[in-house]
Write a protein that holds these residues in place. Structure first.
Motif, short mmCIF file in Angstrom:
data_model
loop_
_atom_site.label_atom_id
_atom_site.label_comp_id
_atom_site.label_asym_id
_atom_site.label_seq_id
_atom_site.Cartn_x
_atom_site.Cartn_y
_atom_site.Cartn_z
N MET A 1 -4.12 47.69 67.15
CA MET A 1 -3.58 45.78 67.00
C MET A 1 -2.29 45.62 68.26
O MET A 1 -1.69 46.41 68.77
N THR A 2 -2.72 44.79 69.33
CA THR A 2 -1.45 44.16 70.57
C THR A 2 -0.28 42.94 69.78
O THR A 2 -0.85 42.70 68.65
N LYS A 3 0.62 42.98 69.97
CA LYS A 3 1.53 42.21 70.04
C LYS A 3 1.34 41.36 69.60
O LYS A 3 2.10 40.56 68.68
N GLN A 4 0.08 40.96 69.95
CA GLN A 4 0.10 39.45 70.77
C GLN A 4 -0.56 38.70 69.52
O GLN A 4 -1.35 37.62 68.95
N GLN A 5 -1.86 39.86 69.47
CA GLN A 5 -2.47 40.08 68.36
C GLN A 5 -2.11 39.47 67.02
O GLN A 5 -2.45 38.78 65.65
N ILE A 6 -0.67 40.43 66.70
CA ILE A 6 -0.03 40.56 65.42
C ILE A 6 0.70 39.33 64.89
O ILE A 6 0.70 38.29 64.15
N ALA A 7 0.66 38.85 66.59
CA ALA A 7 1.73 37.50 66.21
C ALA A 7 0.65 36.29 66.21
O ALA A 7 1.02 35.18 65.34
N ASP A 8 -0.56 36.12 66.61
CA ASP A 8 -1.18 35.38 66.38
C ASP A 8 -1.79 35.41 64.55
O ASP A 8 -2.09 34.43 64.12
N ASN A 9 -2.24 36.42 64.54
CA ASN A 9 -1.96 37.03 62.83
C ASN A 9 -0.96 36.19 61.61
O ASN A 9 -0.95 34.93 61.02
N PHE A 10 -0.19 37.21 62.46
CA PHE A 10 0.97 35.93 61.96
C PHE A 10 0.83 34.04 61.37
O PHE A 10 0.87 33.81 60.74
N SER A 11 0.31 33.98 62.59
CA SER A 11 0.60 31.90 62.44
C SER A 11 -0.40 32.18 62.27
O SER A 11 -0.52 30.64 61.16
N LYS A 12 -1.53 32.41 62.12
CA LYS A 12 -2.74 31.70 61.54
C LYS A 12 -2.69 31.98 59.83
O LYS A 12 -2.76 31.27 58.91
N ILE A 13 -2.31 32.95 59.35
CA ILE A 13 -2.04 33.12 57.72
C ILE A 13 -0.79 32.46 57.48
O ILE A 13 -1.28 31.82 56.26
N ARG A 14 0.30 32.39 58.21
CA ARG A 14 1.27 31.52 57.89
C ARG A 14 0.98 29.92 57.06
O ARG A 14 0.88 29.20 56.21
N GLU A 15 0.00 29.29 57.97
CA GLU A 15 -1.17 27.92 58.30
C GLU A 15 -1.64 28.46 57.23
O GLU A 15 -1.36 26.99 56.09
N ASP A 16 -2.53 29.37 56.98
CA ASP A 16 -3.53 29.21 55.77
C ASP A 16 -2.67 29.46 54.63
O ASP A 16 -3.39 27.91 53.45
N ILE A 17 -1.35 29.82 54.66
CA ILE A 17 -0.52 29.39 52.88
C ILE A 17 -0.12 27.86 52.87
O ILE A 17 -0.66 27.77 51.71
N LYS A 18 0.34 27.67 54.17
CA LYS A 18 0.53 25.84 53.48
C LYS A 18 -0.42 25.29 53.78
O LYS A 18 0.24 24.42 52.30
N ASN A 19 -1.56 25.64 54.35
CA ASN A 19 -2.88 24.71 53.84
C ASN A 19 -3.29 24.92 52.35
O ASN A 19 -3.62 23.82 51.36
N ALA A 20 -3.17 26.43 51.62
CA ALA A 20 -3.43 26.57 50.43
C ALA A 20 -2.32 25.91 49.48
O ALA A 20 -2.87 25.85 48.93
N GLU A 21 -0.76 26.04 49.70
CA GLU A 21 -0.34 25.57 49.13
C GLU A 21 -0.49 23.81 48.83
O GLU A 21 -0.51 23.86 47.63
N LEU A 22 -1.02 23.28 49.64
CA LEU A 22 -1.00 21.90 50.13
C LEU A 22 -1.89 21.65 49.22
O LEU A 22 -2.69 20.91 48.14
N ASN A 23 -2.84 22.05 49.44
CA ASN A 23 -5.01 22.27 48.27
C ASN A 23 -4.44 22.16 47.22
O ASN A 23 -5.08 21.82 46.57
N SER A 24 -3.28 22.90 46.82
CA SER A 24 -3.60 23.56 44.94
C SER A 24 -2.24 22.26 44.45
O SER A 24 -2.03 23.07 43.64
N GLY A 25 -1.85 22.00 45.29
CA GLY A 25 -0.62 20.63 44.71
C GLY A 25 0.43 21.99 45.23
O GLY A 25 1.86 21.11 44.33
N ARG A 26 1.54 22.80 45.23
CA ARG A 26 1.95 23.56 45.12
C ARG A 26 3.19 23.51 46.32
O ARG A 26 2.39 22.85 47.40
N ALA A 27 4.61 23.52 45.84
CA ALA A 27 5.38 23.09 46.60
C ALA A 27 5.38 23.79 48.00
O ALA A 27 5.13 24.97 48.42
#
Ligand SMILES: *Cc1c(COP(=O)(O)O)cnc(C)c1O
Length: 245
Positions: A1-27
């Motif tokens: 994985m390139t540095k850029q790919q890893i950075a993109d993956n972090f953005s995506k996963i962090r966004e997904d976690i945020k959405n999952a928190e929201l969707n399940s009523g978590r803080a």
């Protein structure tokens, strides 16, 4: 994985976690991300640090030692931020590896037997260091790791509550769900861990066993719905692992 790919993956996963928190009523921010860097090179860890990731999980002590001993001498990332990397051991731990493990880790997530607690206590008392532990519960047929029963796990927690292990701070529970497409089965495994946390809170009100480490690349959204406070993600951040002999 390139540095850029890893950075993109972090953005995506962090966004997904945020959405999952929201969707399940978590803080917002209630789910921590533990980046599992096992079998990935030091450069991947450095790339993750550049994304301000500080919490890492590794399975094998020797491999972790080689990577994270050199990381400790990294002063700061390129934007000037000073980071304090933290390492959690998440793989099953042999007694003869404990000495090295407690030197580099801030938490052992894979405590699965009392014998291991005794060894962690012994090595930490030599270093005069306190360490966090999570108790791993076996909830999936196809995995081998973890306490085989809740009663056994509770007995170990009792020993800590009795004051037998003064260098050990019980901080959470961990599990791995079955490797299956069946979301109901996966959810049941995570639910069991959450119920055990509630049980421990009522049995041991003086202890703070708050973390629920559950959810990996394939099932972290289900885990967040079931109350996970820490997801352990490897493949979705760093790519497929190359296992060499
Ligand atoms: C490897 C591993 C992970 C990460 O798994 P991915 O599917 O790559 O996200 C999480 N937890 C434990 C205990 C592991 O061994």
């Amino acid at each position: 994985m390139t540095k850029q790919q890893i950075a993109d993956n972090f953005s995506k996963i962090r966004e997904d976690i945020k959405n999952a928190e929201l969707n399940s009523g978590r803080a917002p921010g209630s789910v921590k991300l533990c980046a599992v860097s096992k079998f990935h090179p030091l450069e991947s860890v450095v790339d993750a640090l550049e994304c301000h990731q500080t919490l890492f999980g590794e399975n094998r002590v020797q491999e972790a030692f080689e990577k994270f001993n050199s990381i400790r001498s990294l002063p700061q990332v390129t934007d000037g931020t000073l980071l304090q990397p933290q390492l959690h051991i998440i793989g099953s731990l042999q007694l003869n590896k404990v000495k090295k493990a407690v030197q580099i880790a801030s938490c052992i997530q894979s405590v699965d037997r009392e014998e291991l607690l005794s060894e962690i206590e012994k090595q930490c008392s030599k270093l005069d260091k306190k360490i966090n532990v999570f108790f791993e519960l076996h909830t999936a047929e196809d995995s081998k790791s973890g306490y085989g029963s809740e009663d056994e796990l509770i007995e170990s927690v009792q020993k800590i509550a009795d004051g037998d292990f003064s260098h050990i701070v019980p901080a959470g529970l961990m599990t791995m769900a079955p490797f299956t497409e069946d979301k109901i089965l996966i959810g049941k495994s995570f639910e069991r861990l959450r119920l055990l946390k509630e049980k421990l809170a009522s049995l041991f009100p003086a202890l703070n066993i708050n973390e629920l480490s559950m959810g990996m690349s394939g099932d972290y959204k289900i885990a967040i719905e079931e109350g996970s406070t820490m997801v352990r993600i490897g493949t979705a951040l760093f790519g497929e692992r190359e296992y060499s002999a």
